[in-house]
Write a protein that holds these residues in place. Sequence first.
Motif, PDB file in Angstrom:
ATOM      1  N   GLU A   1       0.785  -1.241   0.000  1.00 20.78           N
ATOM      2  CA  GLU A   1       0.000   0.000   0.000  1.00 20.78           C
ATOM      3  C   GLU A   1       0.814   1.288   0.000  1.00 20.78           C
ATOM      4  OE1 GLU A   1      -3.325   0.032  -0.263  1.00 20.78           O
ATOM      5  OE2 GLU A   1      -3.382  -2.158  -0.296  1.00 20.78           O
ATOM      6  N   LEU A   2       2.021   1.246   0.550  1.00 23.93           N
ATOM      7  CA  LEU A   2       2.837   2.468   0.645  1.00 23.93           C
ATOM      8  C   LEU A   2       4.191   2.292  -0.040  1.00 23.93           C
ATOM      9  CD1 LEU A   2       2.196   3.664   4.339  1.00 23.93           C
ATOM     10  CD2 LEU A   2       1.053   4.388   2.240  1.00 23.93           C
ATOM     11  N   SER A   3       4.206   1.547  -1.132  1.00 19.07           N
ATOM     12  CA  SER A   3       5.477   1.284  -1.819  1.00 19.07           C
ATOM     13  C   SER A   3       6.150   2.560  -2.309  1.00 19.07           C
ATOM     14  CB  SER A   3       5.268   0.318  -2.976  1.00 19.07           C
ATOM     15  OG  SER A   3       4.361   0.849  -3.911  1.00 19.07           O
ATOM     16  N   ASP A   4       5.378   3.610  -2.514  1.00 16.10           N
ATOM     17  CA  ASP A   4       5.956   4.887  -2.938  1.00 16.10           C
ATOM     18  C   ASP A   4       6.607   5.636  -1.777  1.00 16.10           C
ATOM     19  OD1 ASP A   4       3.366   5.202  -1.812  1.00 16.10           O
ATOM     20  OD2 ASP A   4       3.117   7.140  -2.805  1.00 16.10           O
ATOM     21  N   ARG A   5       6.424   5.133  -0.542  1.00 20.04           N
ATOM     22  CA  ARG A   5       6.957   5.816   0.636  1.00 20.04           C
ATOM     23  C   ARG A   5       7.955   4.978   1.421  1.00 20.04           C
ATOM     24  NH1 ARG A   5       3.030   9.530   3.708  1.00 20.04           N
ATOM     25  NH2 ARG A   5       4.921  10.755   3.576  1.00 20.04           N
ATOM     26  N   ILE A   6       7.977   3.669   1.181  1.00 17.73           N
ATOM     27  CA  ILE A   6       8.847   2.765   1.930  1.00 17.73           C
ATOM     28  C   ILE A   6      10.066   2.435   1.070  1.00 17.73           C
ATOM     29  CG2 ILE A   6       9.011   0.461   2.991  1.00 17.73           C
ATOM     30  CD1 ILE A   6       7.032   2.255   4.451  1.00 17.73           C
ATOM     31  N   ALA A   7      11.260   2.739   1.594  1.00 11.42           N
ATOM     32  CA  ALA A   7      12.494   2.490   0.835  1.00 11.42           C
ATOM     33  C   ALA A   7      12.830   0.998   0.780  1.00 11.42           C
ATOM     34  CB  ALA A   7      13.658   3.265   1.449  1.00 11.42           C
ATOM     35  N   ALA A   8      12.610   0.296   1.890  1.00 10.69           N
ATOM     36  CA  ALA A   8      12.889  -1.138   1.965  1.00 10.69           C
ATOM     37  C   ALA A   8      12.149  -1.688   3.178  1.00 10.69           C
ATOM     38  CB  ALA A   8      14.381  -1.397   2.087  1.00 10.69           C
ATOM     39  N   ALA A   9      12.009  -3.015   3.210  1.00 10.15           N
ATOM     40  CA  ALA A   9      11.230  -3.626   4.286  1.00 10.15           C
ATOM     41  C   ALA A   9      11.830  -4.960   4.703  1.00 10.15           C
ATOM     42  CB  ALA A   9       9.788  -3.821   3.827  1.00 10.15           C
ATOM     43  N   SER A  10      11.486  -5.371   5.930  1.00  9.16           N
ATOM     44  CA  SER A  10      11.913  -6.651   6.468  1.00  9.16           C
ATOM     45  C   SER A  10      10.825  -7.214   7.366  1.00  9.16           C
ATOM     46  CB  SER A  10      13.201  -6.468   7.269  1.00  9.16           C
ATOM     47  OG  SER A  10      13.544  -7.661   7.926  1.00  9.16           O
ATOM     48  N   SER A  11      10.476  -8.466   7.148  1.00  5.72           N
ATOM     49  CA  SER A  11       9.494  -9.141   7.987  1.00  5.72           C
ATOM     50  C   SER A  11      10.148 -10.343   8.661  1.00  5.72           C
ATOM     51  CB  SER A  11       8.305  -9.638   7.148  1.00  5.72           C
ATOM     52  OG  SER A  11       7.541  -8.562   6.662  1.00  5.72           O
ATOM     53  N   VAL A  12       9.792 -10.557   9.925  1.00  5.63           N
ATOM     54  CA  VAL A  12      10.291 -11.694  10.688  1.00  5.63           C
ATOM     55  C   VAL A  12       9.081 -12.505  11.152  1.00  5.63           C
ATOM     56  CG1 VAL A  12      11.577 -12.415  12.744  1.00  5.63           C
ATOM     57  CG2 VAL A  12      12.310 -10.380  11.471  1.00  5.63           C
ATOM     58  N   ALA A  13       9.069 -13.784  10.837  1.00  6.10           N
ATOM     59  CA  ALA A  13       8.015 -14.705  11.285  1.00  6.10           C
ATOM     60  C   ALA A  13       6.619 -14.212  10.922  1.00  6.10           C
ATOM     61  CB  ALA A  13       8.133 -14.959  12.789  1.00  6.10           C
ATOM     62  N   GLY A  14       6.490 -13.605   9.764  1.00  6.74           N
ATOM     63  CA  GLY A  14       5.177 -13.157   9.330  1.00  6.74           C
ATOM     64  C   GLY A  14       5.229 -12.427   7.994  1.00  6.74           C
ATOM     65  N   VAL A  15       4.832 -13.088   6.917  1.00  7.74           N
ATOM     66  CA  VAL A  15       4.734 -12.458   5.592  1.00  7.74           C
ATOM     67  C   VAL A  15       3.333 -12.738   5.077  1.00  7.74           C
ATOM     68  CG1 VAL A  15       5.608 -12.404   3.215  1.00  7.74           C
ATOM     69  CG2 VAL A  15       7.194 -12.820   5.109  1.00  7.74           C
ATOM     70  N   LEU A  16       2.701 -11.702   4.577  1.00  5.86           N
ATOM     71  CA  LEU A  16       1.336 -11.808   4.062  1.00  5.86           C
ATOM     72  C   LEU A  16       1.293 -11.159   2.688  1.00  5.86           C
ATOM     73  CD1 LEU A  16      -1.753 -12.314   4.674  1.00  5.86           C
ATOM     74  CD2 LEU A  16      -1.773 -10.003   5.593  1.00  5.86           C
TER      75      LEU A  16
END
Length: 181
Positions: free
Chosen positions: A70-85
């Motif tokens: 939803e906010l790919s235009d605002r988030i430079a990078a991301a990391s999820s631990v024990a939870g990907v949806l």
Amino acid sequence: IVVHPTGVPNPGRTQNAWELDPARDPNRDDVAFASSLIDTLVGSWCADPVRIYSTGMSDGGFFTSILVCELSDRIAAASSVAGVLHPPDCRPSRVVPYIAFHGTKDPIEPFDKDLEAFDEFAADAGCGSHQRIELSAEVVARKYTGCAMTFYRIVGGGHAWPGSPIADELPASLGHTTDEI
């Protein structure tokens, strides 16, 4: 600047949680909250708008996935631990570099479910095939070609944040925590 908001109580849950299903409560919009929080950090705290990152574990990892969508235009990078949806309606406006970590013996969130969701993000991003890179006896990377996406398999790992300094204080029922990352 590090900011660590938390979800709020959800009906039927004993712990605070993020809004993962917008249809559940029409009076709540956690994505709008996150966007407004970014506005405040950039406008009042001089945060660099091109260096906004999201991370979270379990429900927070799921919410990070929502923000990638939803906010790919605002988030430079991301990391999820024990939870990907990966929601069926996920249509990022740009590819967000993304990493995830998940234990193969997680008693809370099934490993295979998260790996499948991450594979869907990689497909959306136009990634090519993946290569298996054994980093240690406990850590195996699934690095996708043609994009900045990697899924880290924690062999025998539980529902835990890798390298957590408080791992020894967590209930044994959550499983093993690796120190190899």
